[in-house]
Scaffold this motif. Structure first.
Motif, short mmCIF file in Angstrom:
data_model
loop_
_atom_site.label_atom_id
_atom_site.label_comp_id
_atom_site.label_asym_id
_atom_site.label_seq_id
_atom_site.Cartn_x
_atom_site.Cartn_y
_atom_site.Cartn_z
N PRO A 97 0.76 -1.19 0.00
CA PRO A 97 0.12 0.08 0.05
C PRO A 97 0.77 1.38 0.07
O PRO A 97 1.78 1.46 0.71
N ASN A 98 0.46 2.16 -0.90
CA ASN A 98 1.27 3.36 -1.03
C ASN A 98 2.76 3.38 -1.39
O ASN A 98 3.28 4.39 -1.44
N LYS A 99 3.12 2.09 -1.87
CA LYS A 99 4.58 2.01 -2.20
C LYS A 99 4.79 1.50 -3.67
O LYS A 99 5.58 1.95 -4.37
N GLY A 211 15.40 5.51 -21.23
CA GLY A 211 14.28 4.92 -20.73
C GLY A 211 13.90 5.83 -19.52
O GLY A 211 14.47 7.23 -19.68
N THR A 212 13.15 5.68 -18.74
CA THR A 212 12.34 6.50 -17.74
C THR A 212 12.37 5.67 -16.29
O THR A 212 12.13 4.53 -16.39
N GLY A 213 12.82 6.55 -15.19
CA GLY A 213 12.80 6.01 -14.04
C GLY A 213 11.75 6.54 -13.11
O GLY A 213 10.93 7.74 -13.35
N MET A 214 11.25 5.77 -12.18
CA MET A 214 10.15 6.07 -11.37
C MET A 214 10.33 5.55 -10.01
O MET A 214 11.11 4.44 -9.70
N PHE A 215 10.21 6.32 -8.99
CA PHE A 215 10.91 6.32 -7.72
C PHE A 215 9.62 6.28 -6.35
O PHE A 215 9.17 7.40 -6.59
N TYR A 216 9.78 5.39 -5.46
CA TYR A 216 9.12 5.57 -4.32
C TYR A 216 10.27 6.13 -3.09
O TYR A 216 11.46 5.64 -3.32
N HIS A 217 9.67 6.93 -2.43
CA HIS A 217 10.51 7.39 -1.28
C HIS A 217 9.91 7.58 -0.17
O HIS A 217 8.68 8.27 -0.36
N GLN A 222 13.22 4.87 2.98
CA GLN A 222 12.97 3.66 2.25
C GLN A 222 12.74 4.22 0.87
O GLN A 222 12.12 5.24 0.69
N LYS A 223 13.31 3.50 -0.14
CA LYS A 223 13.01 3.83 -1.70
C LYS A 223 13.09 2.47 -2.49
O LYS A 223 13.55 1.50 -2.20
N ILE A 224 12.24 2.74 -3.57
CA ILE A 224 12.11 1.51 -4.41
C ILE A 224 12.54 2.37 -5.90
O ILE A 224 11.94 3.26 -6.15
N MET A 225 13.25 1.69 -6.79
CA MET A 225 13.54 2.29 -8.19
C MET A 225 12.83 1.36 -9.19
O MET A 225 13.16 0.22 -8.97
N VAL A 226 12.24 1.70 -10.10
CA VAL A 226 11.76 1.01 -11.44
C VAL A 226 12.26 1.79 -12.62
O VAL A 226 12.01 3.00 -12.53
N ILE A 227 12.96 1.28 -13.37
CA ILE A 227 13.33 2.08 -14.64
C ILE A 227 12.77 1.29 -15.97
O ILE A 227 12.87 -0.19 -16.09
#
Length: 333
Positions: A97-99, A211-217, A222-227
């Motif tokens: 949730p929310n991440k 490409g394009t990077g998308m990030f949760y912080h 806490q962080k999550i990286m999706v590229i």
């Protein structure tokens, strides 16, 4: 007469209240929209509605010319809290949730139906370089030609590190550790980030848009990286990179538990971690070696991965003969 008049008004008011209450019971949507990448190299807007058990996605940038129409499907809620998507019945939809959301669907690419893994971060605003700076351990899947073939005829998975500075520059090290050798790590590439708004960043290598990077912080770090890898043939190809911060892997405690995962083959399962041991959904067991081959990574007999405080699991093979897929998952909530 006055008593009759007031009694009539009270009765009418009660009738209106009753009618209003009967219309307020309609189901309210809880849809969440994610900036998402698909393992075939498609940039998406992916939406999940956990109340009405539906999902939809729209491809906003395609590496292989897929249409940008909105595609929809239905969800079946499972007893374990996961969902099964109608377009990929052997996979799961997994939600932190929310991440983060992990999902899957079927795409027709070059005339062939392919199951694709989807990873998405909730859309957000005002993400700064300082919010996402740091070194990430990652796993990836890349299609190195337009037909998604390399020397073995399959996509190629990998692992490595990805560093982002507070000024928006980046360095990527394939199958090697940036922290150990920032300027001379193996497979080194570098470039800059360009903010696109809504939590998305264009990733530039030299003069190439890769490409394009998308990030949760979060405020706790806490962080999550999706590229999403656009179609950088001859280098990264098209595909996906998925990573979390490089921190010491302290097995046990909060990292113990069950992690559900999807693969880029359209299948799913789970792994249960208890200290330095693990059990897979197929009954196989084994040992986890923390901080190998470097800080934050976890080695198993067949590959490298991570179980992280973010509630994230990722794994890929360390053997070239089997480096054709990867697993990404989330911890049981």
């Amino acid at each position: 007469m006055n008593h009759f008049k007031w009694l009539s008004l009270i009765i009418v008011s009660l009738m209106l209240i009753n009618c209003g209450s009967s219309t307020s019971t309609s189901t309210t949507s809880t849809s969440t929209t994610y900036n998402a990448a698909a393992s075939e190299g498609e940039l998406m807007e992916y939406s999940l509605d956990e109340t009405n058990l539906t999902y939809s996605y729209k491809i906003t940038s395609s590496a292989v010319g897929l249409d940008s129409g909105t595609h929809t499907g239905t969800l079946t809620k499972n007893a374990d809290g996961t969902y099964t998507p109608s377009t990929a019945p052997n996979a799961k939809v997994l939600i932190l949730p929310n991440k983060l959301a992990i999902a899957a669907t079927k795409l027709t690419i070059n005339g062939v139906d392919r199951y694709t893994l989807i990873a998405g971060i909730p859309t957000t605003t005002n993400v700064q370089f300082s919010d996402i700076a740091g070194t990430y351990n990652y796993v990836s899947l890349q299609c190195l030609t337009t037909a998604c073939n390399n020397s073995t005829g399959d996509p190629e998975s990998a692992y490595g590190t990805f560093n982002i500075s507070t000024s928006g520059s980046w360095v990527e090290c394939t199958r090697s550790n940036y922290t150990a050798s920032p300027s001379g790590c193996a497979g080194r590439d570098s470039g800059t980030l360009n903010s696109l708004g809504s939590g998305k960043f264009q990733i530039i290598s030299g003069s190439t848009d890769m490409g394009t990077g998308m990030f949760y912080h979060s405020p706790t770090g806490q962080k999550i990286m999706v590229i999403d890898l656009k179609n950088y043939l001859g280098s990264y190809g098209r595909g996906m990179i998925f990573g979390v911060p490089q921190v010491t892997a302290n097995l046990g405690g909060s990292l113990d538990g069950k992690y559900y995962w999807n693969t880029t083959l359209g299948t799913s399962g789970w792994v249960s971690a208890a200290g330095a041991t693990y059990t897979l959904s197929n009954g196989n067991t084994g040992t986890l070696a923390p901080n190998s081959p470097w800080l934050g990574m976890i080695e198993t007999s067949g590959g490298y991965g991570m179980i992280a405080d973010e509630g994230v699991y990722m794994w890929t093979s360390k053997y070239a003969a089997y480096d054709t897929y990867l697993e990404i998952g989330t911890k049981e909530q």
